[in-house]
Design a protein around this motif. Structure first.
Motif, PDB file in Angstrom:
ATOM      1  N   LEU A 140       8.165   5.311  -6.828  1.00 11.11           N
ATOM      2  CA  LEU A 140       9.185   4.935  -7.812  1.00 11.11           C
ATOM      3  C   LEU A 140       9.501   3.443  -7.729  1.00 11.11           C
ATOM      4  O   LEU A 140       9.362   2.827  -6.670  1.00 11.11           O
ATOM      5  CB  LEU A 140      10.467   5.734  -7.561  1.00 11.11           C
ATOM      6  N   PRO A 141       9.938   2.868  -8.840  1.00 14.46           N
ATOM      7  CA  PRO A 141      10.387   1.467  -8.844  1.00 14.46           C
ATOM      8  C   PRO A 141      11.391   1.195  -7.724  1.00 14.46           C
ATOM      9  O   PRO A 141      11.356   0.132  -7.093  1.00 14.46           O
ATOM     10  CB  PRO A 141      11.038   1.302 -10.219  1.00 14.46           C
ATOM     11  N   ALA A 142      12.215   2.179  -7.444  1.00 11.45           N
ATOM     12  CA  ALA A 142      13.217   1.992  -6.391  1.00 11.45           C
ATOM     13  C   ALA A 142      12.548   1.673  -5.055  1.00 11.45           C
ATOM     14  O   ALA A 142      13.013   0.834  -4.281  1.00 11.45           O
ATOM     15  CB  ALA A 142      14.075   3.247  -6.265  1.00 11.45           C
ATOM     16  N   ALA A 143      11.422   2.343  -4.794  1.00 14.67           N
ATOM     17  CA  ALA A 143      10.718   2.097  -3.535  1.00 14.67           C
ATOM     18  C   ALA A 143      10.159   0.676  -3.510  1.00 14.67           C
ATOM     19  O   ALA A 143      10.123   0.014  -2.478  1.00 14.67           O
ATOM     20  CB  ALA A 143       9.598   3.115  -3.350  1.00 14.67           C
ATOM     21  N   LEU A 144       9.746   0.205  -4.649  1.00 19.19           N
ATOM     22  CA  LEU A 144       9.195  -1.145  -4.729  1.00 19.19           C
ATOM     23  C   LEU A 144      10.276  -2.192  -4.508  1.00 19.19           C
ATOM     24  O   LEU A 144      10.043  -3.219  -3.867  1.00 19.19           O
ATOM     25  CB  LEU A 144       8.542  -1.370  -6.100  1.00 19.19           C
ATOM     26  N   MET A 176       0.850  -1.193   0.000  1.00 19.26           N
ATOM     27  CA  MET A 176       0.000   0.000   0.000  1.00 19.26           C
ATOM     28  C   MET A 176       0.891   1.251   0.000  1.00 19.26           C
ATOM     29  O   MET A 176       1.412   1.667   1.037  1.00 19.26           O
ATOM     30  CB  MET A 176      -0.864  -0.025   1.269  1.00 19.26           C
ATOM     31  N   PRO A 177       1.070   1.859  -1.156  1.00 18.60           N
ATOM     32  CA  PRO A 177       1.959   3.037  -1.217  1.00 18.60           C
ATOM     33  C   PRO A 177       1.472   4.199  -0.352  1.00 18.60           C
ATOM     34  O   PRO A 177       0.275   4.383  -0.160  1.00 18.60           O
ATOM     35  CB  PRO A 177       1.942   3.405  -2.706  1.00 18.60           C
ATOM     36  N   GLN A 178       2.413   4.956   0.133  1.00 21.59           N
ATOM     37  CA  GLN A 178       2.103   6.196   0.859  1.00 21.59           C
ATOM     38  C   GLN A 178       1.389   7.202  -0.027  1.00 21.59           C
ATOM     39  O   GLN A 178       0.783   8.141   0.484  1.00 21.59           O
ATOM     40  CB  GLN A 178       3.397   6.841   1.342  1.00 21.59           C
ATOM     41  N   ALA A 179       1.497   7.015  -1.325  1.00 20.08           N
ATOM     42  CA  ALA A 179       0.875   7.947  -2.255  1.00 20.08           C
ATOM     43  C   ALA A 179      -0.641   7.773  -2.324  1.00 20.08           C
ATOM     44  O   ALA A 179      -1.331   8.550  -2.967  1.00 20.08           O
ATOM     45  CB  ALA A 179       1.475   7.767  -3.654  1.00 20.08           C
ATOM     46  N   VAL A 180      -1.139   6.727  -1.662  1.00 18.58           N
ATOM     47  CA  VAL A 180      -2.593   6.519  -1.624  1.00 18.58           C
ATOM     48  C   VAL A 180      -3.191   7.436  -0.551  1.00 18.58           C
ATOM     49  O   VAL A 180      -2.579   7.656   0.503  1.00 18.58           O
ATOM     50  CB  VAL A 180      -2.907   5.036  -1.329  1.00 18.58           C
ATOM     51  N   ASN A 181      -4.350   7.978  -0.832  1.00 15.42           N
ATOM     52  CA  ASN A 181      -5.069   8.845   0.111  1.00 15.42           C
ATOM     53  C   ASN A 181      -4.980   8.291   1.531  1.00 15.42           C
ATOM     54  O   ASN A 181      -5.386   7.153   1.778  1.00 15.42           O
ATOM     55  CB  ASN A 181      -6.535   8.908  -0.356  1.00 15.42           C
ATOM     56  N   PRO A 182      -4.464   9.075   2.472  1.00 11.78           N
ATOM     57  CA  PRO A 182      -4.293   8.563   3.845  1.00 11.78           C
ATOM     58  C   PRO A 182      -5.601   8.134   4.491  1.00 11.78           C
ATOM     59  O   PRO A 182      -5.625   7.223   5.325  1.00 11.78           O
ATOM     60  CB  PRO A 182      -3.662   9.745   4.588  1.00 11.78           C
ATOM     61  N   VAL A 197       4.600   1.482   1.002  1.00 11.39           N
ATOM     62  CA  VAL A 197       5.642   1.725   0.004  1.00 11.39           C
ATOM     63  C   VAL A 197       5.913   3.220   0.025  1.00 11.39           C
ATOM     64  O   VAL A 197       4.975   4.026  -0.060  1.00 11.39           O
ATOM     65  CB  VAL A 197       5.194   1.304  -1.413  1.00 11.39           C
ATOM     66  N   SER A 198       7.167   3.594   0.130  1.00 10.41           N
ATOM     67  CA  SER A 198       7.462   4.997   0.401  1.00 10.41           C
ATOM     68  C   SER A 198       7.263   5.889  -0.818  1.00 10.41           C
ATOM     69  O   SER A 198       7.302   5.451  -1.967  1.00 10.41           O
ATOM     70  CB  SER A 198       8.878   5.152   0.941  1.00 10.41           C
ATOM     71  N   LEU A 199       7.040   7.139  -0.523  1.00  2.47           N
ATOM     72  CA  LEU A 199       6.810   8.152  -1.559  1.00  2.47           C
ATOM     73  C   LEU A 199       8.135   8.801  -1.908  1.00  2.47           C
ATOM     74  O   LEU A 199       8.935   9.124  -1.025  1.00  2.47           O
ATOM     75  CB  LEU A 199       5.861   9.220  -0.993  1.00  2.47           C
ATOM     76  N   ASP A 200       8.348   9.030  -3.178  1.00  2.91           N
ATOM     77  CA  ASP A 200       9.522   9.797  -3.594  1.00  2.91           C
ATOM     78  C   ASP A 200       9.237  11.276  -3.360  1.00  2.91           C
ATOM     79  O   ASP A 200       8.297  11.834  -3.941  1.00  2.91           O
ATOM     80  CB  ASP A 200       9.822   9.538  -5.069  1.00  2.91           C
ATOM     81  N   ARG A 201      10.022  11.903  -2.514  1.00  3.62           N
ATOM     82  CA  ARG A 201       9.722  13.262  -2.063  1.00  3.62           C
ATOM     83  C   ARG A 201      10.074  14.335  -3.093  1.00  3.62           C
ATOM     84  O   ARG A 201       9.777  15.502  -2.888  1.00  3.62           O
ATOM     85  CB  ARG A 201      10.464  13.552  -0.753  1.00  3.62           C
ATOM     86  N   ASP A 202      10.695  13.930  -4.164  1.00  5.42           N
ATOM     87  CA  ASP A 202      10.933  14.900  -5.240  1.00  5.42           C
ATOM     88  C   ASP A 202       9.786  14.893  -6.235  1.00  5.42           C
ATOM     89  O   ASP A 202       9.149  15.901  -6.486  1.00  5.42           O
ATOM     90  CB  ASP A 202      12.214  14.540  -6.001  1.00  5.42           C
ATOM     91  N   SER A 203       9.562  13.707  -6.765  1.00  5.38           N
ATOM     92  CA  SER A 203       8.563  13.636  -7.838  1.00  5.38           C
ATOM     93  C   SER A 203       7.139  13.637  -7.287  1.00  5.38           C
ATOM     94  O   SER A 203       6.209  14.034  -7.972  1.00  5.38           O
ATOM     95  CB  SER A 203       8.782  12.374  -8.672  1.00  5.38           C
ATOM     96  N   GLY A 204       6.986  13.180  -6.055  1.00  5.60           N
ATOM     97  CA  GLY A 204       5.633  13.026  -5.526  1.00  5.60           C
ATOM     98  C   GLY A 204       4.973  11.744  -6.002  1.00  5.60           C
ATOM     99  O   GLY A 204       3.743  11.650  -5.990  1.00  5.60           O
ATOM    100  N   THR A 205       5.754  10.765  -6.420  1.00  5.91           N
ATOM    101  CA  THR A 205       5.174   9.514  -6.928  1.00  5.91           C
ATOM    102  C   THR A 205       5.838   8.306  -6.267  1.00  5.91           C
ATOM    103  O   THR A 205       6.764   8.458  -5.468  1.00  5.91           O
ATOM    104  CB  THR A 205       5.340   9.393  -8.462  1.00  5.91           C
TER     105      THR A 205
END
Ligand SMILES: Cc1ncc(COP(=O)(O)O)c(C=O)c1O
Ligand SMILES: Cc1ncc(COP(=O)(O)O)c(C=O)c1O
Lengths: 492, 456, 456, 492
Positions: C194-198, C158-164, C184-192
């Protein structure tokens, strides 16, 4: 029979039950002494016998009743001269905004600027689409607009001291409101015949014109469903005789953006906003019948009118228009209808207005050709249809014994509302058909299919038509009995 | 193209069936020089969203004040069911019920309306509505002239106590048919039409006497005396009544010994919103013997081919579409939807509900009068009993006081000086069942403040 | 007795038929000591007029501000036809269509809705709605656990980018069934996301990956890469989408090589008013092969005794009223009326209309961002492309700025510091097609004034 | 056949015509560059295949579709356990006020005081009518209320570290949502039998209770249509075993103002406002399922809740209620439904609330006696009906071969909605009939007449029932085909 007769035709009075009531609606009873100031002699002895029913009963009764109606929201409704087009739901919502619904008609101008701005702009739009120089929105329907118009003609002649103009000319195809109006304005009516092509008989008109002529009332396109081609000559004839030209705007839909009554030489017109401007007919009304006039009739417009001083709007009344024919209602016309028409005009705008005339005319000509192709007889086969056209079933009446009425009733079984029947009177066994611009080609085609099927039935099984309708809440009704044995009010 | 469904394909197919090349060709019977230009004064079309936002802004611009105006239009509570049902597509988008079999919904509703109005007014029959109360009174005057065959004068007695806007409309509508309205003076003490005022017209030929109950000033007339006076002199009696008031007051059918002959009035109080003055509806009832002189649509109950009951337009021989220049009126489109709403309203309110509404209107107005006349220099102008309006005399001209009240969010009533300079310091006020005790206090407080300011 | 029709006579007749003397006798099976007292804490009943006036006062008390909030609920223009039809008694006061033959109106409408949603999302099938987007996501998570037979862990990414709020609701609803949501963490630059987080979760057993498009911050995810990543690892993909956005964006059915497996979202933008958060509806679509795992009502097309097409409830063996403890969900009553409104809305908008709405939302939000970032110290927080929301970084805490804006009649957006202290100076803003250029200028002016004040 | 088949069953997609649109609704197209920020790879390739239709087509399509429904506004609708009472139109108008419709769920408290005041008062009213100590309005329907309730039971045991309570007891007559909910909360379900009188089998319950018992879910009156007389004993049994008592409030209408769940010993309840508080069912939803709890469960209520500080209202969330079971939706429940319920509660007030239980019970007992008199068989003939009651047609099924389903379908031909059929499962061939307090005696009598007629038909002409309905837009539908040959989405 496999389906029990579960139809439920009770009147609301037959659902009444002594002592029952829709409690949430009634304020609490007050102690009698709060009414002591009203003398006994002026008090009602018994409560009026309104029905005593619950709220659910009322809602259910009228919901079920409503479903016994045809309506544009449910069916194709090609009623000639009535312009049954789509009534935008957005117009209803806008006009029903609490701010508009709650405004008292006599509220001060300081609390009326929003409303007045809408009316002022509507006045301006109507001037532009009709080519007239002044507009008053106050008449409450077409017929009241006609009254205002003819009254202005009269006021004009009187103001000029032009005595002896006692007659209004009216083509025989005209709507009944035209002669009735002329009489209400104190005129006598002279009918002008229509020739075989549906145009006014110009020679007859010339012969009829004279110093007694106050004016001519006509629709163009006429209720024969054709454009009056000699309009220039007609205008010239009437004007030269010293008469004025009245335009019955019931058919304005046909020419919106194409020709303007003002440019055709008309001096005064009314519009039916409940037709051309798509406001609903509500099962018989309300309408709105604004009048437009040429420069010379402006002083006579009925009041009130909305004027503008800088960025403030204000009412113009008799003080501003001392020659006005005056006031036709207690307040200022059918405001809610005007607001709906304003909504419609703003959504359509310039381009949309022009399209109305084009597409309503396209639909009518298409429908006419298709109906002819399946065996219907046009009343004026050589003519273009305007936004409507006339068929005649004189042949079917003679050879098959089925009348236009029979065909109309049978159409109901095909879930199609019948066109206008037996109007205008000069064409026997006629249908006046107006499809409007808001119906799809599929809807027009379905009507053609129904008519083709009915014409076949007329040949093979005419009783099917004479007994029609078969599918409605009632079979054909006995109008003669209704008029002979008057039952206008229910009695227990 | 808003609301137009045709695609370019459709258009091509339709033109092909017609045998035309362009839509423009369909207008080839119109003389070229008459063709319209570009309608440049019209704005561009907007979306529903844009127009709705614009109109919502305008609507709220006018809203918010507390209103004590009556003078012919009255704010009543309208049950939500009324307009939620009346605006159902089946009622809202149907035409006049010319095809009876496909219009039983509208037709039965009208038949019920006719019955309701007959019962409320105590008359025999009703029509299906005319435009509004004022134009309805004109129709009643013209009808009385037709119905009263004995009178030849074309004259009708019209008391000053009748709403001046009604008097004006009747004058303007009837003038061209040579009708003469003769005024009957108002008694300046009681606020009513006294027999003494009538006796000035003794011995002359009038077709009818108009009686307003309550009258324009909210006062109750002695309708029995007035009715009997007119009948004794061969006049017909035209009653102009407020339908809410009828829940409490003697119905016109029972005025005097014989009852009124024709009854008209503004139907708005029966479930129709104030809405800037319309659409409202005029109602019109009469005695059975005059029904053929009544204008407007009338619905009759009859039977179908199988003997089942059904409803249809009847007595059409009175109407313009059949009788043309000999019709009783030119009216065609009427106020059907408002009348439908009124039918639902009356059914919901019922006998007791309507009576209670009327009682609250009366009581609230009396409370308002009490609260305002408690202020220095404010008094009730007339002595007659009132229904739900009353005239207050102010220490200053109404034309000064009312705008000051409006600036404080109170629409304080009707400035009677508009119609009669002798009443320039008088305001006609109204408080229906919708006005609360707090509303009344707010008015009193604002008036006190305004009068204090002016005094200062 | 409001809404109760029985008169004393009725009551007597009914009691007589029952053979009871008083209504109270009908409760004689209830132990006397349990009988209720007088409910004194309840107020006395009021009339419709009084309650309506009270509620109108309260409603207008809250109204009037200009709103730039999104964060899961969006103000769109709703064509008047939508609710005028949806509140017709026939739709409004019908029950769940258990008697199919007498409910074809509701049933066909749902079948059309299912088709519309399948087309909009690019999926095979749809149900007839669940409560809302957040509870819908819980159902999707539970469904994925049932559908993914290979996964045994009970864990979902469940990514952090999903509505809290969605994340919280899923947590709260699924916790008792032992589901574990792994962030799954949010990329703080892009706001999305990223594969890296996955890749941090590489090699572990998860039943599904949730992908929100646009994500909570308005940013667009690389849905294709995320989908393919999950599928390659045996996970199902649950898409959480905004239905308006779908008019412009790749439908989940076409994400990556195989498309998402389950699609849910908040249906509110499709013609449902903001209305303080409900009734909205959650929509839910899936691939055909998972349909028997889908919760909620589903309508099928079939034929009647005469072979004519008709509609009926189907696959009821998934539902609680048939399967009881083995059902796919406990849901019974759903959000039918809102779904009906959405069906009408989508039909009115059509493919082009919905696309244009989406385009205006996007463009207006970009204009808003441009207008606000033109102010000193205001910048866009993330670099990814957005749909109709964006995150702005302010020079001061959002918790200070937003109340100051509200005091000026501007509801300026969502304070991201509520959910994440690291974003305490960030506001999530939204401008749909209903916001005009003037609205945007008004916001910019107010923000400029507030920031100047604070600075001063 | 005299009536042509004019039925028009097209889907909205079948009315679609490429390029057509409801222009007034669509904002103008934007130049492509305004979308340039969205990468191509994330753009949709083809527009979604929504129908391309005109506004009139949409209005007509859904208006006509709607008329294929039964509804309370049109028919008597005695669906047991569903409380199909009148839905006040006033509640709809109030909830649809622009000020309420336009409020964003996350609007600041400064802009929410009017709305919060309504919710706060509703919370208080619900506490009073149920006898509970705390209320949360957030659940969106009965089943979500059940979930919240059982989750609170679980949270309670967990907070006390009372391990091993893994089972929820449920009487066999219970609604399917009860067991389904228990499972969603991680419990296993044990069914408790019901005895011949419709009461719970107390001995069986005692045997079932134990340290594994988390709680018991029940309705009272039960879905057998009778009041559970041993409620005291049941409560005692469950409580003594350490379990909690859950009240399924679907039948609250029966006892409003008569008995309060809190007084009967229930620890947690949900209410179906779309039943008891007269909000509309909308063809399947929305509902609202507030939960009420006793003192000891208050800390676990789902959030948000409305609190009050002096004269300011504010949201209470997890910060205020750290032990809360949390959030069940994105915002706060079905606000529009809650406002309608608030309207209803204010109109009814104290006296009105009490009348609901009385008159719904009166109507049910009357209808039961009358139906028995015309030959129907009560499932529990010795018992009082609550607000609803059970009939069984087992005899008719056996002797005449007509099923409860056949009778239900035949009722539609009599313009009566069928009662709930085949529920609860323990009574064969049953009807669960709930007339509600808002139907007139005449409406009840008409239902009796229809049932009497159908019972006669069942004897004389059973095919009439087996082929029913005959009068609806479709004849009986093939459910087996629907499930076997899945057609869930229309494909061209
Ligand atoms: C040609 C024509 N003129 C006048 C009228 C009268 O208009 P209204 O019904 O609005 O009074 C009509 C209405 O049907 C009409 O068709
Ligand atoms: C007894 C009973 N319990 C629970 C429910 C579930 O309520 P809802 O449909 O609101 O989820 C119902 C609804 O039919 C019911 O009748």
């Amino acid at each position: 029979m496999s389906t029990p007769d579960t139809r439920d035709d009770l009147l609301i009075f037959e659902r009444s039950h002594a002592g029952r009531r829709a409690m949430a609606q009634a304020p609490k009873a007050l102690p009698a002494e709060r009414l002591a100031a009203i003398p006994d002699s002026l008090r009602r002895r018994a409560r009026p016998a309104l029905p005593e029913v619950s709220e659910l009963q009322v809602v259910r009764h009228y919901t079920n009743l409503s479903s016994k109606n045809f309506a544009i929201d449910k069916q194709f409704y090609p009623l000639g001269s009535c312009t049954m087009k789509y009534n935008p739901r957005g117009a209803n919502r806008a006009a029903m905004l609490p701010g508009f619904l709650g405004r008292h008609p006599l509220a001060p101008e300081s609390h009326s600027q929003g409303y007045l701005a809408c009316l002022y702009e509507l006045q301006e739009f109507l001037k532009e689409v009709t080519g007239m120089k002044g507009v008053s929105l106050t008449p409450m329907a077409g017929a009241q607009g006609e009254f205002a118009g003819v009254a202005m003609i009269r006021a004009y002649h009187e103001a000029r001291n032009d005595q002896g103009r006692t007659e209004i000319l009216i083509p025989e195809a005209a709507h009944g409101t035209n002669p009735a109006t002329a009489v209400m304005c104190g005129y006598t009516v002279r009918e002008v015949p229509v020739n075989r092509d549906g145009d006014v008989d110009l020679e007859a008109l010339k012969a009829a014109c004279g110093p007694q002529t106050a004016g001519l009332m006509m629709t163009n396109p006429s209720t024969c469903g054709v454009f009056e081609r000699q309009i220039d000559a007609i205008a010239k004839t009437v004007h030269e005789a010293g008469g004025l030209l009245y335009y019955d705007g019931a058919n304005l839909n046909a020419i919106l953006g194409k020709v303007r009554p003002g440019d055709m030489g008309f001096d005064v017109i009314h519009m039916n906003l409940h037709k051309t401007f798509a406001t609903p007919h509500g099962g018989g009304g309300p309408g709105a019948g604004p009048v437009g006039v040429s420069e010379r009739l402006k002083p006579f417009l009925p009041t009130p009118i909305v004027g503008r001083d800088g960025d403030r709007y204000r009412w113009l009344d008799r003080n501003d228009l001392p020659q006005s024919i005056g006031q036709l209602s207690a307040f200022m016309g059918n405001a809610g209808v005007l607001l709906r028409a304003y909504f419609y005009a703003r959504v359509l705008g310039r381009e949309g207005m022009i399209r109305v005339g084009e597409y309503s005319t396209l639909a009518a000509n298409y429908l006419l050709k298709r109906l002819e192709a399946v065996g219907c007889t046009a009343a004026y086969p050589e003519r273009r249809a305007s936004h409507e056209f006339l068929l005649t079933f004189a042949k079917e009446a003679k050879t098959l014994g089925v009348s236009a009425m029979d065909i109309a009733k049978r159409l109901l079984d095909y879930n199609q509302h019948a066109p206008t029947t037996y109007f205008p009177l000069l064409v026997p066994e006629c249908f006046l058909i107006e499809p409007t611009e808001t119906e799809t080609k599929e809807a027009l085609d379905a009507f053609v299919d129904a008519m083709a099927a009915i014409l076949a039935e007329a040949k093979n099984d005419p009783e099917l038509l004479k007994g029609a309708p078969w599918s409605q809440p009632v079979r054909r009704l006995d109008d003669v009995k209704a008029a002979r044995e008057l039952d206008l009010v229910w009695r227990e | 193209m808003p609301y137009i469904p045709h695609t370019p394909d459709d258009v091509q197919a339709m033109l092909a069936a017609i045998g035309a090349e362009r839509i423009e060709d369909l207008f080839d019977e119109i003389p070229e020089h008459l063709k319209a230009g570009r309608l440049d004064a019209l704005p561009e079309g907007l979306s529903e969203m844009e127009v709705t936002a614009l109109m919502a802004r305008r609507a709220s611009q006018d809203a918010g004040a507390l209103c004590f105006l009556g003078a012919g239009a009255y704010e009543h509570h309208i049950p939500a069911a009324v307009w939620e049902i009346a605006t159902r597509g089946e009622f809202y988008t149907a035409y006049t019920p010319y095809q009876a079999e496909a219009s039983q919904g509208t037709l039965q509703t009208i038949y019920e309306f006719q019955t309701l109005m007959a019962r409320l007014t105590g008359m025999d029959v009703s029509n299906a509505s005319v435009y509004d109360g004022a134009s309805g009174l004109s129709e009643a005057v013209l009808m009385a002239l037709r119905a009263n065959r004995k009178s030849k004068s074309g004259r009708v007695l019209m008391p000053q106590a009748v709403n001046p806007r009604y008097r004006q409309a009747v004058q303007d509508i009837c003038v061209n048919q040579g009708v003469e309205l003769v005024s009957v003076s108002l008694d300046r003490d009681s606020g009513t039409t006294l027999p003494a005022a009538l006796s000035a017209h003794e011995g002359e030929d009038y077709a009818a006497l108009v009686i307003a109950q309550p009258n324009f000033f909210g006062c109750l007339e002695d309708v029995h005396a007035l009715t009997d006076w007119a009948h004794a002199r061969g006049m017909l009696v035209i009653a102009v009544v407020n339908p809410t008031a009828l829940a409490l007051l003697t119905p016109p059918g029972e005025w005097g010994t014989e009852g009124a002959d024709i009854v008209v009035g503004e139907g708005q109080p029966l479930g129709v919103p104030l809405s800037s003055g319309g659409p409202y509806f005029g109602f019109m009832c009469c005695k059975q013997k005059h029904v053929r002189q009544m204008p407007g649509r009338i619905i009759g109950r009859t039977v179908d081919l199988e003997g089942r009951p059904g409803f249809t337009l009847t007595l059409q021989a009175r109407e313009q579409h059949i009788r043309r220049s000999k019709a009783t009126s030119n009216i065609c489109t009427n106020q059907g939807l408002a009348m439908t709403a009124a039918t639902i309203y009356m059914s919901l309110l019922g006998p007791e509900g309507l009576e209670n509404v009327a009682a609250h209107c009366h009581a609230n107005t009396r409370d308002l009068v009490a609260a305002l006349t408690a202020l220095d220099g404010v008094s009730e102008a007339f002595t007659a009993p009132t229904f739900h309006e009353a005239v207050l005399r102010l220490p200053r001209p109404a034309a000064e006081v009312l705008p000051a009240l409006a600036a404080r969010g109170i629409i304080g009533g009707y400035d009677l000086g508009r119609d009669d300079p002798a009443l320039a310091d008088c305001v006609l006020v109204c408080a229906t069942e919708t006005r609360t005790a707090e509303d009344i206090s707010a008015y009193a407080a604002a008036l006190a403040a305004v009068l204090a300011e002016e005094a200062a």
